[in-house]
Design a protein around this motif. Structure first.
Motif, PDB file in Angstrom:
ATOM      1  N   ALA A 208     -26.025 -36.596 -36.289  1.00  0.00           N
ATOM      2  CA  ALA A 208     -26.019 -37.881 -37.027  1.00  0.00           C
ATOM      3  C   ALA A 208     -26.309 -39.523 -36.885  1.00  0.00           C
ATOM      4  O   ALA A 208     -26.392 -39.659 -37.411  1.00  0.00           O
ATOM      5  CB  ALA A 208     -24.612 -37.580 -37.508  1.00  0.00           C
ATOM      6  N   ASP A 212     -27.934 -39.727 -39.770  1.00  0.00           N
ATOM      7  CA  ASP A 212     -27.400 -40.299 -40.862  1.00  0.00           C
ATOM      8  C   ASP A 212     -29.147 -41.683 -41.336  1.00  0.00           C
ATOM      9  O   ASP A 212     -28.697 -42.566 -42.564  1.00  0.00           O
ATOM     10  CB  ASP A 212     -25.923 -41.404 -41.041  1.00  0.00           C
ATOM     11  CG  ASP A 212     -24.964 -40.892 -40.424  1.00  0.00           C
ATOM     12  OD1 ASP A 212     -25.206 -39.239 -41.716  1.00  0.00           O
ATOM     13  OD2 ASP A 212     -24.058 -40.945 -40.126  1.00  0.00           O
ATOM     14  N   SER A 232     -22.918 -37.203 -41.760  1.00  0.00           N
ATOM     15  CA  SER A 232     -21.426 -37.618 -41.553  1.00  0.00           C
ATOM     16  C   SER A 232     -21.402 -37.253 -42.789  1.00  0.00           C
ATOM     17  O   SER A 232     -21.718 -37.234 -43.813  1.00  0.00           O
ATOM     18  CB  SER A 232     -21.834 -39.399 -41.763  1.00  0.00           C
ATOM     19  OG  SER A 232     -21.911 -40.021 -40.363  1.00  0.00           O
ATOM     20  N   THR A 233     -19.442 -37.285 -42.931  1.00  0.00           N
ATOM     21  CA  THR A 233     -18.863 -36.459 -43.662  1.00  0.00           C
ATOM     22  C   THR A 233     -19.290 -37.408 -45.175  1.00  0.00           C
ATOM     23  O   THR A 233     -19.352 -36.887 -46.762  1.00  0.00           O
ATOM     24  CB  THR A 233     -16.961 -36.362 -43.359  1.00  0.00           C
ATOM     25  OG1 THR A 233     -17.138 -37.404 -42.531  1.00  0.00           O
ATOM     26  CG2 THR A 233     -17.240 -35.332 -42.140  1.00  0.00           C
ATOM     27  N   GLU A 316     -21.886 -42.493 -41.169  1.00  0.00           N
ATOM     28  CA  GLU A 316     -21.132 -42.178 -39.095  1.00  0.00           C
ATOM     29  C   GLU A 316     -20.790 -40.373 -39.445  1.00  0.00           C
ATOM     30  O   GLU A 316     -21.663 -39.704 -39.680  1.00  0.00           O
ATOM     31  CB  GLU A 316     -20.270 -42.727 -39.110  1.00  0.00           C
ATOM     32  CG  GLU A 316     -18.729 -42.178 -40.295  1.00  0.00           C
ATOM     33  CD  GLU A 316     -17.231 -42.181 -39.986  1.00  0.00           C
ATOM     34  OE1 GLU A 316     -16.616 -42.535 -39.312  1.00  0.00           O
ATOM     35  OE2 GLU A 316     -16.369 -42.586 -41.159  1.00  0.00           O
ATOM     36  N   PRO A 317     -20.970 -39.622 -37.764  1.00  0.00           N
ATOM     37  CA  PRO A 317     -20.972 -38.633 -37.466  1.00  0.00           C
ATOM     38  C   PRO A 317     -19.702 -38.095 -37.416  1.00  0.00           C
ATOM     39  O   PRO A 317     -18.505 -37.796 -37.316  1.00  0.00           O
ATOM     40  CB  PRO A 317     -21.205 -38.850 -36.217  1.00  0.00           C
ATOM     41  CG  PRO A 317     -21.616 -40.173 -35.861  1.00  0.00           C
ATOM     42  CD  PRO A 317     -20.956 -40.458 -36.872  1.00  0.00           C
TER      43      PRO A 317
END
Length: 397
Positions: A208, A212, A232-233, A316-317
């Motif tokens: 990520a 991202d 990222s979520t 983000e990851p």
């Protein structure tokens, strides 16, 4: 190993080194390249110049090794290209995998050292960060290209430049034209260089930290590569079926831009909305611990959901992936490709624990690039030995 077996391996090492080090312009560079390589492959904890020289017997010329790795003007790109050609034939890479790793440092004098985040420590700490490109298949992988990340504090053109670090650039041998470049852009630069060597692999894999970045994904697409990248979520997206709608137009002025009628949602929300029934169990490989797998090892599996989406933003990851592979791609294939990155974690572990990737004690830009290149050569030789001697039914494990 018996003396005869040791002699065979040493002969194979000499032949391999002669092939990979063929670009060296001088005979003494070829000699000390092979000696340094042997030093990296010797027993012993520390793989910096002094302890290696102590273990190399009559070849242990500390001054000659130090000059070869730190000040000798050989171009590491030539060795990396030779290594890539050699390993491509053996690995048959399915993907180019991009990643980065930290080189923890106590002092502040080494090129590009700074307080920055690295997954090696799992926190912000004093370190260098190297970005790497690996040729990877299910059976093997090899690091064939590297970049040393230069933080903004080392870039005289950056508003965040640190005067002390900028003043150390000359002593560290950092070229004047090297400035701060984001890691994802370094990855694309390595991709371009590796393709210029004639290495063509149609798929890119990354975590990520790269996935991202929309600019990284667009850069891959512009170069004709498909990708499977971590995201990222919180990265936002629209469902695949969402259609942009233009507002009413009176016929004068600029027409309104078509927009999605609903706000984008995070990929986590979209997956949850798909429901538990959408998740399918998939095994992607067998691990190293004892278990019930075909080879007697523990099966590595989990439940996965595959959704077509339209990316809408960045962040983000965590364990989410984004891919532009065709929609008919089997989920098991998608998972296997996404999980191919485990090989790079294995590469880093071998190179750091056994081959001294993070043991270089010199402070120069050129020395760092020379050292990581030769560690990659040593790792590739170990990979060739493993593939040549492993039974075919256990090579992939």
């Amino acid at each position: 190993m018996t003396p005869d077996e040791i002699a065979v391996v040493r002969g194979e090492l000499e032949a391999f080194a002669a092939e990979v080090f063929e670009p060296f312009a001088r005979k003494d560079q070829r000699r000390w390249g092979q000696v340094y390589l042997r030093g990296l492959l010797t027993d012993g904890q520390r793989k910096s110049v002094e302890p290696m020289a102590a273990r190399l017997g009559e070849d242990g010329n500390r001054q000659a090794l130090a000059n070869f790795i730190t000040t000798s003007p050989w171009d590491p790109a030539h060795i990396r290209a030779q290594l890539a050609w050699r390993m491509e034939k053996v690995i048959g890479p399915e993907a180019l995998v991009f990643d980065d790793t930290g080189f923890l440092k106590d002092g502040t004098a080494s090129a590009c050292v700074s307080r920055q985040y690295t997954g090696t420590a799992g926190k912000v700490t004093n370190c260098q960060v190297g970005v790497s490109l690996h040729l990877a298949s299910e059976t093997a992988s090899a690091a064939v290209n590297w970049r040393l990340f230069l933080p903004r504090t080392w870039d005289p053109a950056s508003p965040k430049a640190d005067a002390d670090k900028v003043a150390r650039r000359t002593a560290c041998g950092i070229p004047d034209d090297v400035g701060h470049v984001e890691k994802w852009q370094l990855a694309l630069d390595m991709l371009d260089e590796t393709r210029s060597w004639g290495i063509e692999v149609p798929l890119a894999v990354a975590d990520a930290g790269y996935g991202d970045a929309a600019a990284f994904r667009h850069g891959l697409q512009a170069r004709g590569l498909n990708y499977v990248v971590g995201i990222s979520t919180t990265l936002s997206a629209q469902p695949a079926g969402a259609v942009p709608v233009a507002g009413p137009y009176s016929g004068s002025g600029r027409p309104p831009v078509a927009k999605y009628p609903d706000k984008p949602r995070s990929v986590k929300e979209l997956v949850i909305a798909a429901g538990r029934k959408a998740a399918r169990p998939v095994q992607w490989r067998e691990g190293s611990r004892p278990g019930t797998g075909r080879s007697g090892r523990k099966r590595m599996y989990s439940r996965f959901v595959a959704l077509r989406v339209r990316p809408a933003g960045e962040s983000e990851p965590v364990q989410f992936w984004l891919s532009d592979l065709p929609s008919g791609m089997p989920l098991t294939t998608l998972v296997r490709l996404a999980k191919l990155r485990w090989r790079i974690e294995h590469d880093y572990r071998e190179m750091k624990q056994a081959l001294g990737l993070a043991h270089f004690e010199g402070r120069t830009w050129g020395g760092w690039h020379h050292h990581v290149t030769l560690v990659s050569v040593a790792h590739a030789f170990c990979t060739l030995q493993r593939l040549a001697r492993a039974p075919k039914d256990t090579a992939s494990a």
